[in-house]
Structures are given as structure tokens and as C-alpha cells.
Design a protein around this motif. Structure first.
Motif, PDB file in Angstrom:
ATOM      1  N   PRO A 161      44.969  57.483  23.670  1.00 42.97           N
ATOM      2  CA  PRO A 161      45.291  57.227  25.074  1.00 42.97           C
ATOM      3  C   PRO A 161      46.770  57.314  25.402  1.00 42.97           C
ATOM      4  CG  PRO A 161      44.827  55.172  23.959  1.00 42.97           C
ATOM      5  CD  PRO A 161      44.528  56.277  22.985  1.00 42.97           C
ATOM      6  N   VAL A 162      47.023  57.731  26.647  1.00 40.25           N
ATOM      7  CA  VAL A 162      48.371  57.731  27.207  1.00 40.25           C
ATOM      8  C   VAL A 162      48.306  57.094  28.588  1.00 40.25           C
ATOM      9  CG1 VAL A 162      49.238  59.740  25.948  1.00 40.25           C
ATOM     10  CG2 VAL A 162      48.105  60.073  28.125  1.00 40.25           C
ATOM     11  N   CYS A 163      49.377  56.450  28.968  1.00 42.75           N
ATOM     12  CA  CYS A 163      49.468  55.806  30.281  1.00 42.75           C
ATOM     13  C   CYS A 163      50.251  56.719  31.209  1.00 42.75           C
ATOM     14  CB  CYS A 163      50.174  54.458  30.143  1.00 42.75           C
ATOM     15  SG  CYS A 163      50.358  53.567  31.706  1.00 42.75           S
ATOM     16  N   GLY A 164      49.626  57.125  32.301  1.00 48.60           N
ATOM     17  CA  GLY A 164      50.281  57.999  33.273  1.00 48.60           C
ATOM     18  C   GLY A 164      51.155  57.218  34.229  1.00 48.60           C
ATOM     19  N   THR A 165      52.067  57.916  34.867  1.00 48.52           N
ATOM     20  CA  THR A 165      52.947  57.272  35.842  1.00 48.52           C
ATOM     21  C   THR A 165      52.197  56.858  37.098  1.00 48.52           C
ATOM     22  OG1 THR A 165      53.587  59.475  36.633  1.00 48.52           O
ATOM     23  CG2 THR A 165      55.077  58.393  35.075  1.00 48.52           C
ATOM     24  N   ASP A 166      50.919  57.250  37.200  1.00 48.85           N
ATOM     25  CA  ASP A 166      50.091  56.799  38.315  1.00 48.85           C
ATOM     26  C   ASP A 166      49.369  55.490  37.991  1.00 48.85           C
ATOM     27  OD1 ASP A 166      48.371  57.812  36.411  1.00 48.85           O
ATOM     28  OD2 ASP A 166      47.191  59.012  37.811  1.00 48.85           O
ATOM     29  N   GLY A 167      49.652  54.917  36.804  1.00 51.30           N
ATOM     30  CA  GLY A 167      49.050  53.648  36.416  1.00 51.30           C
ATOM     31  C   GLY A 167      47.662  53.783  35.801  1.00 51.30           C
ATOM     32  N   GLY A 189      39.481  73.245  26.929  1.00 49.54           N
ATOM     33  CA  GLY A 189      38.759  72.007  26.680  1.00 49.54           C
ATOM     34  C   GLY A 189      39.585  71.105  25.791  1.00 49.54           C
ATOM     35  N   CYS A 190      39.326  69.828  25.874  1.00 50.63           N
ATOM     36  CA  CYS A 190      40.068  68.850  25.086  1.00 50.63           C
ATOM     37  C   CYS A 190      39.156  68.265  24.021  1.00 50.63           C
ATOM     38  CB  CYS A 190      40.585  67.730  25.988  1.00 50.63           C
ATOM     39  SG  CYS A 190      41.736  68.300  27.257  1.00 50.63           S
ATOM     40  N   SER A 191      39.736  67.888  22.899  1.00 50.92           N
ATOM     41  CA  SER A 191      38.948  67.273  21.838  1.00 50.92           C
ATOM     42  C   SER A 191      38.509  65.881  22.277  1.00 50.92           C
ATOM     43  CB  SER A 191      39.764  67.190  20.547  1.00 50.92           C
ATOM     44  OG  SER A 191      40.787  66.230  20.690  1.00 50.92           O
ATOM     45  N   LYS A 192      37.549  65.338  21.580  1.00 52.64           N
ATOM     46  CA  LYS A 192      37.020  64.004  21.890  1.00 52.64           C
ATOM     47  C   LYS A 192      37.814  62.903  21.190  1.00 52.64           C
ATOM     48  CE  LYS A 192      33.388  65.395  24.238  1.00 52.64           C
ATOM     49  NZ  LYS A 192      33.154  65.097  25.613  1.00 52.64           N
ATOM     50  N   SER A 242      43.595  61.166  26.485  1.00 53.96           N
ATOM     51  CA  SER A 242      44.514  61.938  25.640  1.00 53.96           C
ATOM     52  C   SER A 242      45.511  62.669  26.532  1.00 53.96           C
ATOM     53  CB  SER A 242      43.759  62.945  24.771  1.00 53.96           C
ATOM     54  OG  SER A 242      43.181  63.943  25.574  1.00 53.96           O
ATOM     55  N   GLU A 243      46.541  63.190  25.898  1.00 58.52           N
ATOM     56  CA  GLU A 243      47.556  63.973  26.606  1.00 58.52           C
ATOM     57  C   GLU A 243      46.931  65.242  27.188  1.00 58.52           C
ATOM     58  OE1 GLU A 243      52.012  65.733  25.619  1.00 58.52           O
ATOM     59  OE2 GLU A 243      51.136  64.203  24.333  1.00 58.52           O
ATOM     60  N   CYS A 244      45.970  65.799  26.462  1.00 57.51           N
ATOM     61  CA  CYS A 244      45.283  67.006  26.915  1.00 57.51           C
ATOM     62  C   CYS A 244      44.512  66.741  28.216  1.00 57.51           C
ATOM     63  CB  CYS A 244      44.341  67.497  25.819  1.00 57.51           C
ATOM     64  SG  CYS A 244      43.394  68.954  26.260  1.00 57.51           S
ATOM     65  N   VAL A 245      43.841  65.591  28.288  1.00 60.41           N
ATOM     66  CA  VAL A 245      43.079  65.248  29.497  1.00 60.41           C
ATOM     67  C   VAL A 245      44.028  65.064  30.678  1.00 60.41           C
ATOM     68  CG1 VAL A 245      41.571  63.528  30.561  1.00 60.41           C
ATOM     69  CG2 VAL A 245      41.165  64.231  28.205  1.00 60.41           C
ATOM     70  N   LEU A 246      45.161  64.421  30.447  1.00 62.10           N
ATOM     71  CA  LEU A 246      46.164  64.264  31.509  1.00 62.10           C
ATOM     72  C   LEU A 246      46.637  65.622  31.988  1.00 62.10           C
ATOM     73  CD1 LEU A 246      48.233  62.715  33.263  1.00 62.10           C
ATOM     74  CD2 LEU A 246      49.688  62.607  31.270  1.00 62.10           C
ATOM     75  N   CYS A 247      46.877  66.527  31.053  1.00 62.04           N
ATOM     76  CA  CYS A 247      47.337  67.870  31.384  1.00 62.04           C
ATOM     77  C   CYS A 247      46.296  68.608  32.227  1.00 62.04           C
ATOM     78  CB  CYS A 247      47.633  68.641  30.110  1.00 62.04           C
ATOM     79  SG  CYS A 247      48.265  70.284  30.398  1.00 62.04           S
ATOM     80  N   ILE A 304      53.748  61.128  31.556  1.00 64.69           N
ATOM     81  CA  ILE A 304      53.325  60.120  30.600  1.00 64.69           C
ATOM     82  C   ILE A 304      54.368  59.009  30.613  1.00 64.69           C
ATOM     83  CG2 ILE A 304      52.907  59.609  28.170  1.00 64.69           C
ATOM     84  CD1 ILE A 304      52.007  62.520  27.860  1.00 64.69           C
ATOM     85  N   GLN A 305      53.953  57.825  31.032  1.00 65.30           N
ATOM     86  CA  GLN A 305      54.855  56.689  31.068  1.00 65.30           C
ATOM     87  C   GLN A 305      55.046  56.103  29.676  1.00 65.30           C
ATOM     88  OE1 GLN A 305      53.613  53.757  33.891  1.00 65.30           O
ATOM     89  NE2 GLN A 305      55.414  52.508  33.625  1.00 65.30           N
ATOM     90  N   LYS A 306      53.943  56.029  28.916  1.00 63.05           N
ATOM     91  CA  LYS A 306      54.029  55.504  27.544  1.00 63.05           C
ATOM     92  C   LYS A 306      52.791  55.937  26.773  1.00 63.05           C
ATOM     93  CE  LYS A 306      51.686  51.097  28.100  1.00 63.05           C
ATOM     94  NZ  LYS A 306      51.611  49.766  27.562  1.00 63.05           N
ATOM     95  N   SER A 307      52.894  55.938  25.465  1.00 61.51           N
ATOM     96  CA  SER A 307      51.733  56.181  24.619  1.00 61.51           C
ATOM     97  C   SER A 307      50.916  54.904  24.567  1.00 61.51           C
ATOM     98  CB  SER A 307      52.170  56.574  23.207  1.00 61.51           C
ATOM     99  OG  SER A 307      52.861  57.800  23.247  1.00 61.51           O
TER     100      SER A 307
END
Length: 79
Positions: free
Chosen positions: A45-51, A38-41, A56-61, A73-76
Motif C-alpha cells: 500500500p501507498v498513501c496518496g495525497t488525496d488521503g 495490469g497490476c499485480s495482486k 500499490s503504486e501501480c494501482v495509483l498510477c 504518493i504522500q508516504k509508503s
């Protein structure tokens, strides 16, 4: 006068070419733990290469693991 013109044109050409360095870097991988239960609340935010902006990074993972994709991750920060 010709020498100065040649020098200025050469400097301008070098500056124009140096602006393209690093532009092809697609992104970095999200740091995942082997057991993402589970990811913390906490909103970081992070911007993915999918736009898409991920909270969070955890949610992307976890989305990558769930969908079996490799969005980087394209950018923070938001897209």
C-alpha cells in the motif's frame, strides 16, 4: 549568567525553527511504465495525497491515468 541565558534562548529558537524544514513536501510521483496493462495482486500500500490508500503504486498510477489526475504518493504504507 546572562550569557548562558542568551545562549540557551538562542539554541531554543534555532531548534524551534529547524522543526519546520521539509514540511511542505507534497509527495513523490508514482513510477509508471508507459504501458500499464495490469497490476499485480501484491499488496504494497501507498498513501496518496488525496488521503486515499491505494493497494500499490501501480494501482495509483493506473487511477491517475484513468481519471487524468496527478495524485502523488504522500508516504509508503496505508494512510
Amino acid at each position: 549568567m546572562k550569557v548562558a541565558s542568551i545562549f540557551l534562548l538562542s539554541a531554543l529558537a534555532l531548534l524551534a525553527l529547524s522543526g519546520n524544514t521539509g514540511a511542505t513536501s507534497p509527495g513523490r510521483e508514482a513510477k509508471c511504465t508507459s504501458e500499464v496493462s495490469g497490476c499485480s495482486k501484491i499488496y504494497n500500500p501507498v498513501c496518496g495525497t488525496d488521503g486515499k490508500t491505494y493497494p500499490s503504486e501501480c494501482v495509483l498510477c493506473s487511477e491517475n491515468q484513468k481519471r487524468q489526475t496527478s495524485v502523488l504518493i504522500q508516504k509508503s504504507g496505508p494512510c
